[in-house]
Design a protein around this motif. Structure first.
Motif: not given
Length: 96
Positions: A30-46
């Protein structure tokens, strides 16, 4: 094309870790197809934050449902009115 912010709250259940590699493959696609611009994960807060481009809310939901990890998610979906930040500005001029 509209922009949407998805905030995902996830719980790590049985089989969660096995789904991480195929999920990352899907997100990278999805990032390569420019559908997703940002993807962020916090394991601390799930929590996960995804900024993506889609025609409408229904398309966003279809994109989310295709993730192998969808069954672990409780999500909120917001259409973005204004999108601004350092990466969307011209670089600062630095004289020699």
């Amino acid at each position: 094309m509209k922009k949407y912010q998805v905030t995902i709250h996830f719980t790590m259940g049985d089989g969660f870790n096995e789904l991480v590699p195929p999920h990352r493959t899907y997100i990278n696609f999805l990032i390569n197809k420019e559908v997703v611009e940002q993807y962020i994960v916090s394991m601390e807060t799930q929590r996960v934050w995804i900024t993506l481009n889609a025609e409408n809310r229904e398309e966003v939901v279809k994109i989310l449902e295709r993730s192998p990890m969808f069954k672990f998610w409780d999500y909120e979906l917001d259409e973005i009115f204004l999108w601004d930040g350092q990466h969307y500005r011209l670089p600062a001029v630095q004289p020699n």
